[in-house]
Write a protein that holds these residues in place. Structure first.
Motif, PDB file in Angstrom:
ATOM      1  N   CYS A 174     -24.958  13.201  17.141  1.00 14.66           N
ATOM      2  CA  CYS A 174     -25.546  14.366  16.466  1.00 14.66           C
ATOM      3  C   CYS A 174     -27.052  14.485  16.685  1.00 14.66           C
ATOM      4  CB  CYS A 174     -25.244  14.316  14.971  1.00 14.66           C
ATOM      5  SG  CYS A 174     -26.083  12.960  14.100  1.00 14.66           S
ATOM      6  N   HIS A 175     -27.634  13.518  17.364  1.00 16.65           N
ATOM      7  CA  HIS A 175     -29.066  13.499  17.695  1.00 16.65           C
ATOM      8  C   HIS A 175     -29.988  13.426  16.478  1.00 16.65           C
ATOM      9  CE1 HIS A 175     -28.020  13.946  21.849  1.00 16.65           C
ATOM     10  NE2 HIS A 175     -27.259  14.975  21.535  1.00 16.65           N
ATOM     11  N   THR A 176     -29.470  12.922  15.355  1.00 17.76           N
ATOM     12  CA  THR A 176     -30.315  12.683  14.188  1.00 17.76           C
ATOM     13  C   THR A 176     -31.214  11.499  14.505  1.00 17.76           C
ATOM     14  OG1 THR A 176     -28.644  13.485  12.646  1.00 17.76           O
ATOM     15  CG2 THR A 176     -30.315  11.997  11.751  1.00 17.76           C
ATOM     16  N   ARG A 177     -32.498  11.664  14.225  1.00 13.14           N
ATOM     17  CA  ARG A 177     -33.472  10.589  14.457  1.00 13.14           C
ATOM     18  C   ARG A 177     -34.092  10.195  13.118  1.00 13.14           C
ATOM     19  NH1 ARG A 177     -36.621  11.155  19.990  1.00 13.14           N
ATOM     20  NH2 ARG A 177     -37.788   9.530  18.951  1.00 13.14           N
ATOM     21  N   VAL A 178     -34.125   8.894  12.857  1.00 15.81           N
ATOM     22  CA  VAL A 178     -34.763   8.404  11.626  1.00 15.81           C
ATOM     23  C   VAL A 178     -35.535   7.124  11.948  1.00 15.81           C
ATOM     24  CG1 VAL A 178     -33.046   9.371  10.043  1.00 15.81           C
ATOM     25  CG2 VAL A 178     -32.731   7.070  10.927  1.00 15.81           C
ATOM     26  N   PRO A 179     -36.603   6.861  11.208  1.00 21.38           N
ATOM     27  CA  PRO A 179     -37.293   5.579  11.371  1.00 21.38           C
ATOM     28  C   PRO A 179     -36.332   4.437  11.074  1.00 21.38           C
ATOM     29  CG  PRO A 179     -38.630   7.095  10.077  1.00 21.38           C
ATOM     30  CD  PRO A 179     -37.273   7.722  10.231  1.00 21.38           C
ATOM     31  N   ILE A 180     -36.438   3.372  11.825  1.00 21.69           N
ATOM     32  CA  ILE A 180     -35.508   2.251  11.671  1.00 21.69           C
ATOM     33  C   ILE A 180     -35.553   1.663  10.267  1.00 21.69           C
ATOM     34  CG2 ILE A 180     -37.070   0.471  12.560  1.00 21.69           C
ATOM     35  CD1 ILE A 180     -34.546  -0.713  13.987  1.00 21.69           C
ATOM     36  N   ASP A 181     -36.740   1.631   9.651  1.00 16.68           N
ATOM     37  CA  ASP A 181     -36.847   1.098   8.285  1.00 16.68           C
ATOM     38  C   ASP A 181     -36.006   1.914   7.314  1.00 16.68           C
ATOM     39  OD1 ASP A 181     -38.621  -0.877   9.118  1.00 16.68           O
ATOM     40  OD2 ASP A 181     -40.382   0.358   8.715  1.00 16.68           O
ATOM     41  N   ARG A 182     -36.025   3.242   7.477  1.00 14.55           N
ATOM     42  CA  ARG A 182     -35.235   4.106   6.597  1.00 14.55           C
ATOM     43  C   ARG A 182     -33.745   3.880   6.829  1.00 14.55           C
ATOM     44  NH1 ARG A 182     -36.254  10.176   7.286  1.00 14.55           N
ATOM     45  NH2 ARG A 182     -38.312   9.527   6.601  1.00 14.55           N
ATOM     46  N   ALA A 183     -33.345   3.756   8.096  1.00 13.56           N
ATOM     47  CA  ALA A 183     -31.926   3.529   8.401  1.00 13.56           C
ATOM     48  C   ALA A 183     -31.446   2.221   7.773  1.00 13.56           C
ATOM     49  CB  ALA A 183     -31.712   3.506   9.915  1.00 13.56           C
ATOM     50  N   ILE A 184     -32.261   1.178   7.857  1.00 11.61           N
ATOM     51  CA  ILE A 184     -31.889  -0.115   7.276  1.00 11.61           C
ATOM     52  C   ILE A 184     -31.830  -0.009   5.759  1.00 11.61           C
ATOM     53  CG2 ILE A 184     -32.656  -2.501   6.927  1.00 11.61           C
ATOM     54  CD1 ILE A 184     -33.798  -2.359   9.825  1.00 11.61           C
ATOM     55  N   ARG A 185     -32.839   0.642   5.169  1.00 12.72           N
ATOM     56  CA  ARG A 185     -32.921   0.759   3.713  1.00 12.72           C
ATOM     57  C   ARG A 185     -31.714   1.500   3.139  1.00 12.72           C
ATOM     58  NH1 ARG A 185     -37.755   2.517   3.652  1.00 12.72           N
ATOM     59  NH2 ARG A 185     -37.294   4.721   3.574  1.00 12.72           N
ATOM     60  N   ARG A 186     -31.321   2.602   3.807  1.00 17.18           N
ATOM     61  CA  ARG A 186     -30.221   3.377   3.239  1.00 17.18           C
ATOM     62  C   ARG A 186     -28.851   2.970   3.794  1.00 17.18           C
ATOM     63  NH1 ARG A 186     -31.486   9.432   5.683  1.00 17.18           N
ATOM     64  NH2 ARG A 186     -30.745   9.008   7.797  1.00 17.18           N
ATOM     65  N   GLY A 187     -28.841   2.182   4.882  1.00 20.59           N
ATOM     66  CA  GLY A 187     -27.581   1.662   5.392  1.00 20.59           C
ATOM     67  C   GLY A 187     -26.883   2.521   6.421  1.00 20.59           C
ATOM     68  N   TYR A 188     -27.513   3.590   6.886  1.00 20.93           N
ATOM     69  CA  TYR A 188     -26.899   4.443   7.907  1.00 20.93           C
ATOM     70  C   TYR A 188     -27.983   5.251   8.626  1.00 20.93           C
ATOM     71  CZ  TYR A 188     -27.376   8.154   4.401  1.00 20.93           C
ATOM     72  OH  TYR A 188     -27.889   9.035   3.482  1.00 20.93           O
ATOM     73  N   VAL A 189     -27.636   5.719   9.829  1.00 22.94           N
ATOM     74  CA  VAL A 189     -28.542   6.566  10.607  1.00 22.94           C
ATOM     75  C   VAL A 189     -28.230   8.023  10.314  1.00 22.94           C
ATOM     76  CG1 VAL A 189     -29.214   7.274  12.951  1.00 22.94           C
ATOM     77  CG2 VAL A 189     -28.829   4.852  12.423  1.00 22.94           C
TER      78      VAL A 189
END
Length: 194
Positions: A174-189
């Motif tokens: 889906c080409h969603t981009r997120v900072p890696i810290d946010r992905a780790i914090r919330r548990g998904y990209v």
């Protein structure tokens, strides 16, 4: 052969800072968001060293004065030289103190090898450490390259410059981009597979 296990061991002894070793370990082994990485610990340690020496010389360390001096000592060469001269004129052996500042790698060696301490790796701590080490390496290389560009007058800045490195993760579906810290914090990209 040195009587010390590493540079941190020597600096703790030379400056009478051994009582801070427990704090160093506690900050490293703290839970979740309270836990400090190696880079944060090296900065904490170096500011602590500078603050103690400024106190001994009778210089003000109120507020964030030691933190400010430390950051300026690590910045642009002209600014660092100005601050170092100011501190030397106040009686600090600033060249020795700067030589005794420690890197995040030395902190890691001290905690893992000298103290034989560990942190729980069940919550992805080694992965976070690897990300932080990669960021610190990139930050250092970018800072070095930027200073070189400044010295060659290819780029200018009105004041001090700090480098921030952010790693992003992108879902190829889906080409969603997120900072890696946010992905780790919330548990998904992204939510495209949910």
């Amino acid at each position: 052969m040195s009587e010390y296990g590493c540079k941190v061991c020597r600096v703790l002894d030379d400056y009478g800072m051994n009582r801070y070793e427990d704090q160093l370990v506690e900050q490293w082994q703290a839970d979740g968001g309270q836990r400090k990485g190696y880079r944060q610990l090296s900065e904490w340690f170096n500011v602590l060293l500078l603050r103690r020496e400024m106190d001994r010389a009778g210089l003000s360390t109120l507020g964030d004065e030691a933190e400010s001096k430390y950051e300026r000592l690590r910045s642009d060469e002209a600014i660092a030289k100005e601050v170092a001269t100011e501190l030397a004129n106040a009686g600090l052996p600033i060249n020795q103190i700067r030589d005794d500042f420690v890197s995040y790698g030395v902190i890691r060696t001290h905690l893992k090898n000298c103290l034989e301490k560990e942190v729980s790796t069940s919550s992805g701590e080694w992965e976070r450490d690897a990300i932080e080490i990669s960021r610190e390496h990139a930050r250092g290389k970018i800072s070095e390259a930027f200073r070189s560009l400044q010295n060659k007058e290819k780029v200018t800045a009105g004041g001090d410059v700090s480098v921030s490195v952010t790693a992003e993760i992108e879902c190829e579906n889906c080409h969603t981009r997120v900072p890696i810290d946010r992905a780790i914090r919330r548990g998904y990209v992204c939510t495209c597979n949910k």
